[in-house]
Motif scaffolding. Structure first.
Motif, PDB file in Angstrom:
ATOM      1  N   PHE A   1       0.399  -1.001  -0.705  1.00  0.00           N
ATOM      2  CA  PHE A   1       0.017   0.290  -0.008  1.00  0.00           C
ATOM      3  C   PHE A   1       1.254   1.535  -0.229  1.00  0.00           C
ATOM      4  O   PHE A   1       0.724   2.501  -0.770  1.00  0.00           O
ATOM      5  CB  PHE A   1      -1.285  -0.077   1.365  1.00  0.00           C
ATOM      6  CG  PHE A   1      -0.526   0.340   2.255  1.00  0.00           C
ATOM      7  CD1 PHE A   1      -0.307   1.707   3.193  1.00  0.00           C
ATOM      8  CD2 PHE A   1       0.506  -1.004   2.914  1.00  0.00           C
ATOM      9  CE1 PHE A   1       0.518   1.816   4.121  1.00  0.00           C
ATOM     10  CE2 PHE A   1       0.725  -0.534   4.607  1.00  0.00           C
ATOM     11  CZ  PHE A   1       0.937   0.549   5.225  1.00  0.00           C
ATOM     12  N   LEU A   2       2.294   1.382   0.245  1.00  0.00           N
ATOM     13  CA  LEU A   2       3.345   2.372   0.868  1.00  0.00           C
ATOM     14  C   LEU A   2       3.869   2.629  -0.965  1.00  0.00           C
ATOM     15  O   LEU A   2       3.975   3.777  -0.672  1.00  0.00           O
ATOM     16  CB  LEU A   2       3.733   2.339   1.077  1.00  0.00           C
ATOM     17  CG  LEU A   2       3.288   2.100   3.094  1.00  0.00           C
ATOM     18  CD1 LEU A   2       4.474   1.895   4.093  1.00  0.00           C
ATOM     19  CD2 LEU A   2       2.532   3.457   3.559  1.00  0.00           C
TER      20      LEU A   2
ATOM     21  N   ASN B   1     -14.062   4.682   7.684  1.00  0.00           N
ATOM     22  CA  ASN B   1     -14.994   6.872   7.946  1.00  0.00           C
ATOM     23  C   ASN B   1     -13.844   7.428   8.598  1.00  0.00           C
ATOM     24  O   ASN B   1     -13.316   7.132   9.557  1.00  0.00           O
ATOM     25  CB  ASN B   1     -16.140   5.554   9.414  1.00  0.00           C
ATOM     26  CG  ASN B   1     -16.456   6.798   9.714  1.00  0.00           C
ATOM     27  OD1 ASN B   1     -16.655   8.219   8.977  1.00  0.00           O
ATOM     28  ND2 ASN B   1     -17.835   6.448  10.338  1.00  0.00           N
ATOM     29  N   PRO B   2     -13.798   8.017   7.601  1.00  0.00           N
ATOM     30  CA  PRO B   2     -12.934   9.320   8.608  1.00  0.00           C
ATOM     31  C   PRO B   2     -12.644   9.652   9.725  1.00  0.00           C
ATOM     32  O   PRO B   2     -12.025  10.183  10.248  1.00  0.00           O
ATOM     33  CB  PRO B   2     -12.608   9.716   6.488  1.00  0.00           C
ATOM     34  CG  PRO B   2     -13.114   9.290   6.249  1.00  0.00           C
ATOM     35  CD  PRO B   2     -14.267   8.514   6.593  1.00  0.00           C
ATOM     36  N   LEU B   3     -13.793   9.320  10.168  1.00  0.00           N
ATOM     37  CA  LEU B   3     -14.468  10.321  11.687  1.00  0.00           C
ATOM     38  C   LEU B   3     -14.737   9.559  12.375  1.00  0.00           C
ATOM     39  O   LEU B   3     -15.006  10.187  13.402  1.00  0.00           O
ATOM     40  CB  LEU B   3     -15.665  10.991  10.810  1.00  0.00           C
ATOM     41  CG  LEU B   3     -15.554  11.966   9.766  1.00  0.00           C
ATOM     42  CD1 LEU B   3     -17.531  12.574   9.726  1.00  0.00           C
ATOM     43  CD2 LEU B   3     -14.787  13.009   9.849  1.00  0.00           C
ATOM     44  N   ASP B   4     -14.276   8.263  12.144  1.00  0.00           N
ATOM     45  CA  ASP B   4     -14.125   7.433  13.672  1.00  0.00           C
ATOM     46  C   ASP B   4     -12.636   7.214  13.969  1.00  0.00           C
ATOM     47  O   ASP B   4     -12.174   6.374  13.575  1.00  0.00           O
ATOM     48  CB  ASP B   4     -14.460   6.225  12.920  1.00  0.00           C
ATOM     49  CG  ASP B   4     -14.433   5.108  13.656  1.00  0.00           C
ATOM     50  OD1 ASP B   4     -14.171   4.653  15.545  1.00  0.00           O
ATOM     51  OD2 ASP B   4     -15.268   3.625  13.980  1.00  0.00           O
ATOM     52  N   ASP B   5     -11.909   7.572  14.711  1.00  0.00           N
ATOM     53  CA  ASP B   5     -10.914   7.930  15.429  1.00  0.00           C
ATOM     54  C   ASP B   5     -10.732   6.544  16.298  1.00  0.00           C
ATOM     55  O   ASP B   5      -9.377   6.752  16.313  1.00  0.00           O
ATOM     56  CB  ASP B   5     -11.224   8.827  16.447  1.00  0.00           C
ATOM     57  CG  ASP B   5     -11.187  10.526  16.317  1.00  0.00           C
ATOM     58  OD1 ASP B   5     -10.783  10.199  14.794  1.00  0.00           O
ATOM     59  OD2 ASP B   5     -11.775  11.137  16.793  1.00  0.00           O
ATOM     60  N   LYS B   6     -11.946   5.917  16.555  1.00  0.00           N
ATOM     61  CA  LYS B   6     -11.734   4.450  16.988  1.00  0.00           C
ATOM     62  C   LYS B   6     -10.963   3.358  15.600  1.00  0.00           C
ATOM     63  O   LYS B   6     -10.699   2.040  16.491  1.00  0.00           O
ATOM     64  CB  LYS B   6     -12.214   3.865  17.734  1.00  0.00           C
ATOM     65  CG  LYS B   6     -13.379   4.437  19.293  1.00  0.00           C
ATOM     66  CD  LYS B   6     -13.950   4.101  19.567  1.00  0.00           C
ATOM     67  CE  LYS B   6     -14.059   5.228  21.078  1.00  0.00           C
ATOM     68  NZ  LYS B   6     -15.462   4.543  21.328  1.00  0.00           N
ATOM     69  N   GLU B   7     -10.641   3.051  14.701  1.00  0.00           N
ATOM     70  CA  GLU B   7     -11.329   2.490  14.200  1.00  0.00           C
ATOM     71  C   GLU B   7      -8.817   2.752  12.995  1.00  0.00           C
ATOM     72  O   GLU B   7      -8.675   3.687  13.418  1.00  0.00           O
ATOM     73  CB  GLU B   7     -11.528   3.329  12.296  1.00  0.00           C
ATOM     74  CG  GLU B   7     -11.190   2.399  11.229  1.00  0.00           C
ATOM     75  CD  GLU B   7     -11.888   2.405   9.478  1.00  0.00           C
ATOM     76  OE1 GLU B   7     -11.441   2.410   9.076  1.00  0.00           O
ATOM     77  OE2 GLU B   7     -13.103   3.439   9.693  1.00  0.00           O
ATOM     78  N   GLY B   8      -8.601   1.676  13.280  1.00  0.00           N
ATOM     79  CA  GLY B   8      -7.287   1.471  13.234  1.00  0.00           C
ATOM     80  C   GLY B   8      -6.433   2.044  11.226  1.00  0.00           C
ATOM     81  O   GLY B   8      -7.748   2.111  10.936  1.00  0.00           O
ATOM     82  N   PHE B   9      -6.153   1.395  10.842  1.00  0.00           N
ATOM     83  CA  PHE B   9      -5.269   2.166   9.572  1.00  0.00           C
ATOM     84  C   PHE B   9      -5.444   0.909   9.258  1.00  0.00           C
ATOM     85  O   PHE B   9      -4.616  -0.035   9.154  1.00  0.00           O
ATOM     86  CB  PHE B   9      -3.731   2.702   9.751  1.00  0.00           C
ATOM     87  CG  PHE B   9      -3.447   3.910   8.135  1.00  0.00           C
ATOM     88  CD1 PHE B   9      -4.067   4.960   8.102  1.00  0.00           C
ATOM     89  CD2 PHE B   9      -2.553   2.931   7.583  1.00  0.00           C
ATOM     90  CE1 PHE B   9      -3.322   5.483   7.311  1.00  0.00           C
ATOM     91  CE2 PHE B   9      -2.664   2.979   6.009  1.00  0.00           C
ATOM     92  CZ  PHE B   9      -2.857   4.681   5.942  1.00  0.00           C
ATOM     93  N   GLY B  10      -5.907   1.086   8.155  1.00  0.00           N
ATOM     94  CA  GLY B  10      -6.827  -0.325   6.866  1.00  0.00           C
ATOM     95  C   GLY B  10      -5.380  -0.010   5.836  1.00  0.00           C
ATOM     96  O   GLY B  10      -5.207   0.884   5.201  1.00  0.00           O
ATOM     97  N   ALA B  11      -4.283  -1.032   5.588  1.00  0.00           N
ATOM     98  CA  ALA B  11      -3.744  -0.511   4.534  1.00  0.00           C
ATOM     99  C   ALA B  11      -4.475  -1.378   2.726  1.00  0.00           C
ATOM    100  O   ALA B  11      -4.445  -0.686   1.615  1.00  0.00           O
ATOM    101  CB  ALA B  11      -2.535  -2.140   3.932  1.00  0.00           C
ATOM    102  N   THR B  12      -5.612  -2.274   3.089  1.00  0.00           N
ATOM    103  CA  THR B  12      -6.102  -2.272   2.212  1.00  0.00           C
ATOM    104  C   THR B  12      -7.646  -1.207   1.527  1.00  0.00           C
ATOM    105  O   THR B  12      -7.252  -1.000   0.786  1.00  0.00           O
ATOM    106  CB  THR B  12      -7.251  -3.818   2.501  1.00  0.00           C
ATOM    107  OG1 THR B  12      -6.073  -4.450   2.196  1.00  0.00           O
ATOM    108  CG2 THR B  12      -8.530  -3.303   1.167  1.00  0.00           C
TER     109      THR B  12
END
Length: 850
Positions: free
Chosen positions: A279-280, A353-364
């Motif tokens: 992804f990078l 969901n860009p507004l969900d601060d609890k969501e981790g960072f998804g490579a996919t």
């Protein structure tokens, strides 16, 4: 103590120099002449070195070399193989893109693993095998493609079983200097190296090249003295370690891989990410464009998206890498800060969901958001992927989620037996290798005499049985078995019995115990002396998958019981070589994953190319490949909530199909002893499926649908010193700012409440656009039948024509549609952005429904 190193390479008399040239190009692994040449040199040593020609050449005795120098048959064989290899490599021309104005471009193909040949063990399973076949077909097609990956010192684990059947793992120790690899060097003869920042340390890597026919595969190796011991292990093992180790590997693959291409002077126009591990690539490309061309982040990202292809292979959310934000801050934030991007803006690109601060960072998620071309690997997997990632586009219907599908295929020359290849050469001609997706070529299968095809298949089954016995004897000997058990191993299986193959990763969803669910019924099937049936099983469980290991152990225990002891064999350490023996020799290929969790699956395709018939759940590729006259379906594609009940139903279906259809058809012999009905099904399966499920078709589909469009995008957007891409960004910003004014104020149609079937009706829509031009939008009628829930079903959409301006920013649009079926019918209207640069209009996140 300071140690200076140098490389000692195999040397041969000048007469045998062509052998050395062949050894350093894995073309030999899909050319039977090349394989026979190395086998001729020293068959025992060839097997001992794991089919590694470079290692074999370093160990072959001087006496044997002198013998070969005087072996006229060998020298003639070598000359013919060398000529064929040189003709292949030097063949002029590149892939025909059928463009009015051809453009010169390179595709960079990134993958965490590549399954090229068993002597380069840097693969774990299907993802790597698929990547290897992709490169081989790109070479055959003369596609300007370059592979990029990592070179693992310890590869993927090797498997052996304890006496109790429990899987044990060992890490191989790859010696790159004894492999089909060349270290890339600069003009001074020094290794070319790149570096990436990992936290507070710099990590260096050198670059090796594996030549795959015409295609170079560049592999990064961090196990060099410049690095701290922690960094040296980054390319230690495939899928080894924890989430932090995985992220460090993915930095090396994505960012390091990009820097390797740069160091080698390769400037691709199109990039293909095979799964989210790379992804990078998107981030590093954006950084390069900003630094070298003075572009801002938004403009650079627009360019990157337009030329990035992303393939997802994973049908379940848990199979996709998600990293803790703290981990991302530690390793990725320095790159982001250097680019001047607000950290939260970057993190938003990795969240559904860009507004969900609890969501981790998804490579996919990041890969999806930064690529314009996205696909699953079968039609069903495309549907699963659209449903799985729909939250990225919250206002878009499932069927409009911008993820398509390109079904996987296999590189047929790599997977068929020498005997079957000779049969194809004789009756199909060379086109089966050169143009395998040509239906007319495969129609000649019918010209192969039944007796000849069956004799070829029987020889391969005999060789499979002999190989399985030898492997079993070796496995038992390693565990200290008694002499009588070793003797019995040499009598296990029968070369004429109906042979079922089952080999795959032992993940629970693949249901390795399904055929063993009703032991008494399986006993009756395998114990029938009049119609004998036998089962050969292989596969690994992930080292941390306790349930998968338990499945293997259970199979081993069953295989030791009577009457299964001579009829079920488990082959340890499943690899590409075992795969070939299995798919070349079995009669039936069994596949029973829990639908829809098999993204595609390609082992059944390999079996098909060798004349085996598939017995499979309708999942992955078999949804597209299945017909009642080509193989057998376990169920009809049902999805169950109660998994135990599903296993009960579908295991019964397996036994029923074996007893009622498969076994009787196999043993129904004519006066000449041939199973004519079975052979007819073999031919029909090969004739129908081989021209479709091959990797040449797959790579051509990627080229036609993705690579060419991406290259044309880059050419158009970078024209006039990036003026075009700047205009696109400006247009998007303007449209986004004005989109709140868009509304569908009224929809109507001619014809009243009842309309005659097959008649046309006109749909009208009044659309408020404010100051937006009608040319900047696409107004579309969305229509279909209405289901019991009141929703549109099997809906289609059609562009509506702009008729006139109504004043005050409102416009009239119309379209005509045909009412093709009777019943309840309905329609709606939606408005989307429209611009020549948009691959998927919904990507802008702007949509307005009536």
């Amino acid at each position: 103590m300071k140690i200076r190193s140098f490389r000692v390479i195999p040397t041969l008399p000048e007469t045998l120099n062509p052998i050395l040239q062949l050894a350093y190009n894995v073309w030999y692994c899909w050319n039977h002449k090349g394989l026979r040449l190395f086998q001729h040199m020293d068959r025992d040593l060839w097997e001992e070195t794991g089919h590694n020609p470079v290692d074999m050449l370093s160990r072959v005795s001087q006496g044997r070399i002198m013998d070969l120098m005087e072996d006229e048959g060998f020298l003639s064989q070598m000359k013919k193989t060398q000529e064929e290899f040189e003709d292949y490599i030097k063949e002029k021309g590149v892939y025909s893109f059928l463009l009015a104005q051809p453009i010169d471009f390179t595709i960079a193909y990134f993958s965490m693993e590549f399954g090229i040949t068993e002597s380069l063990p840097i693969y774990s399973g299907g993802l790597g095998i698929l990547a290897g076949d992709h490169l081989k077909s790109a070479s055959d097609l003369r596609l300007p493609l370059t592979g990029v990956g990592l070179l693992y010192k310890h590869g993927y684990f090797t498997q052996y079983l304890s006496w109790d059947g429990w899987q044990q793992e060992e890490s191989p120790n790859n010696d790159f200097y004894h492999m089909t690899l060349m270290l890339e060097q600069n003009k001074s003869g020094k290794p070319i190296k790149i570096s990436v920042k990992l936290g507070d340390r710099e990590c260096w890597a050198q670059i090796w090249r594996c030549q795959v026919g015409r295609v170079p595969l560049y592999l990064l190796d961090s196990n060099i003295e410049e690095n701290h011991p922690d960094e040296r292990g980054i390319t230690g093992g495939l899928y080894a370690g924890n989430n932090e180790d995985r992220l460090r590997q993915e930095i090396m693959l994505g960012i390091g891989g990009m820097r390797a291409l740069d160091a080698l002077g390769i400037d691709p126009m199109v990039y293909h990410m095979n799964e989210g591990h790379s992804f990078l690539v998107g981030l590093e490309r954006i950084r390069n464009l900003m630094k070298r061309h003075g572009l801002d982040f938004k403009t650079a990202r627009e360019l990157v998206r337009a030329s990035l292809v992303f393939t997802t292979h994973t049908p379940v959310p848990a199979g996709n890498d998600v990293f803790d934000i703290g981990l991302m801050e530690k390793y990725i934030r320095p790159y982001v800060d250097e680019m001047g991007i607000p950290w939260q803006d970057f993190v938003a690109l990795g969240r559904k969901n860009p507004l969900d601060d609890k969501e981790g960072f998804g490579a996919t998620v990041f890969a999806i958001k930064n690529s314009a071309f996205r696909n699953g690997v079968s039609k069903l997997h495309g549907e699963v992927s659209r449903d799985m990632w729909k939250d990225i586009w919250p206002h878009v219907k499932n069927e409009d989620v911008p993820i398509s599908s390109i079904t996987n295929g296999i590189h047929i020359p790599s997977w068929i037996s020498d005997e079957m290849a000779e049969l194809f050469d004789r009756y199909l001609g060379p086109k089966w290798k050169e143009d395998p997706d040509n239906q007319k070529v495969w129609e000649r299968i019918d010209e192969i005499p039944d007796a000849e095809l069956w004799a070829t298949h029987q020889r391969r089954r005999e060789r499979l049985v002999a190989y399985a016995r030898k492997r079993l004897m070796k496995q038992l000997s390693t565990r200290g078995a008694k002499p009588k058990d070793l003797q019995r191993a040499m009598e296990t299986l029968h070369p004429d019995a109906l042979t079922i193959g089952y080999a795959r990763r032992f993940a629970t969803y693949k249901r390795g115990l399904l055929i063993f669910r009703d032991i008494e019924r399986l006993k009756a099937i395998l114990s029938n002396r009049e119609f004998p049936v036998q089962l050969i099983v292989a596969g690994k469980a992930h080292p941390r998958d306790h349930e998968g290991k338990t499945i293997i152990q259970r199979i081993i225990h069953i295989a030791r019981e009577e009457p299964f002891r001579d009829k079920i064999v488990f082959l340890e350490d499943y690899n590409m070589n075992i795969t070939r023996y299995l798919v070349e020799g079995v009669d039936v290929w069994l596949n029973n994953p829990r639908r829809p969790l098999e993204a595609c699956g390609t082992s059944g395709m390999k079996a098909t190319a060798n004349g085996a018939l598939n017995l499979s759940v309708q999942d992955g590729w078999w949804v597209e490949g299945y017909r009642p006259d080509l193989g057998w379906s376990i169920g009809n594609g049902e999805v169950y909530e109660n998994h135990d009940y599903q296993d009960q139903v579908e295991s019964k279906a397996v036994y029923d199909l074996l007893e009622r259809d498969i076994i009787p058809l196999f043993y129904e012999r004519g006066l000449d002893g041939l199973p004519r009905g079975w052979i007819g099904m073999m031919k029909k399966s090969m004739r129908t499926l081989c021209p479709v499920f091959n990797s040449n078709r797959m790579v051509e589909e990627y080229t036609d649908r993705c690579y060419m469009a991406a290259a044309l995008n880059m050419k158009a957007l970078t024209s006039d010193n990036f003026k075009a891409v700047r205009q696109v960004v400006k247009w998007k910003d303007t449209l986004t700012a004005k989109w709140a004014d868009v509304a569908v104020t009224e929809i109507s149609h001619e014809g009243g409440e009842e309309v005659a079937v097959h008649s046309d009706i006109t749909i009208r829509a009044e659309v408020k656009l404010g100051s937006i031009s009608p040319s900047d939008v696409s107004v579309r009628a969305y229509y279909g039948t209405i289901d019991d829930a009141g929703n549109l079903s099997n809906a289609k959409d059609v562009m509506m024509d702009h008729i006139k301006e109504l004043g005050r920013g409102s416009h009239l649009f119309e379209s005509r549609i045909t009412c093709e079926t009777t019943g309840r019918f309905g329609y709606s209207v939606r408005v989307l952005p429209s611009h020549s640069s948009l691959i998927y209009p919904v990507d802008m996140g702007l949509i307005c429904w009536a």
